[in-house]
Design a protein around this motif. Structure first.
Motif: not given
Length: 113
Positions: A50-61
């Motif tokens: 979950v943390n990895a996905k949140k970080e990935k979403r932030q990077r993509n944004r």
């Protein structure tokens, strides 16, 4: 012949003992920790995902903002703009027709007063 059969028996006995030790040992079994279950370790893994996905979403944004093409309007936006301008023009023409002044018919109104 007795000497070679004795060596063969000792070799088979040693092989059997080695097989017995290999079967009885837990060297190949997964390690179990006291007080921890498989459920808690899988939830820890899920939390990490979950943390990895949140970080990935932030990077993509951030990258979307960073590499966004500026100045170009999309075809869809251009078509919407054209359609809205056309609709606005038709609405203005309709309202102009509604509020046109029409001269009163001659002779019918003035003679009755």
């Amino acid at each position: 012949a007795s000497n070679s059969s004795c060596k063969m028996r000792s070799f088979i006995a040693a092989l059997f003992a080695l097989a017995l030790v290999a079967v009885s040992t837990e060297a190949f079994a997964p390690a179990t920790f006291l007080g921890r279950t498989a459920v808690s370790s899988s939830t820890e893994l899920e939390a990490c995902r979950v943390n990895a996905k949140k970080e990935k979403r932030q990077r993509n944004r951030e990258n979307m903002r960073k590499f966004a093409k500026r100045g170009k309007t999309s075809r869809k936006k251009m078509m919407r703009k054209v359609a809205s301008q056309q609709a606005r023009q038709e609405e203005n023409e309709f309202l102009a027709k509604c509020f046109m002044t029409v001269p009163p018919p001659e002779g019918s109104d003035q003679g009755s007063r």
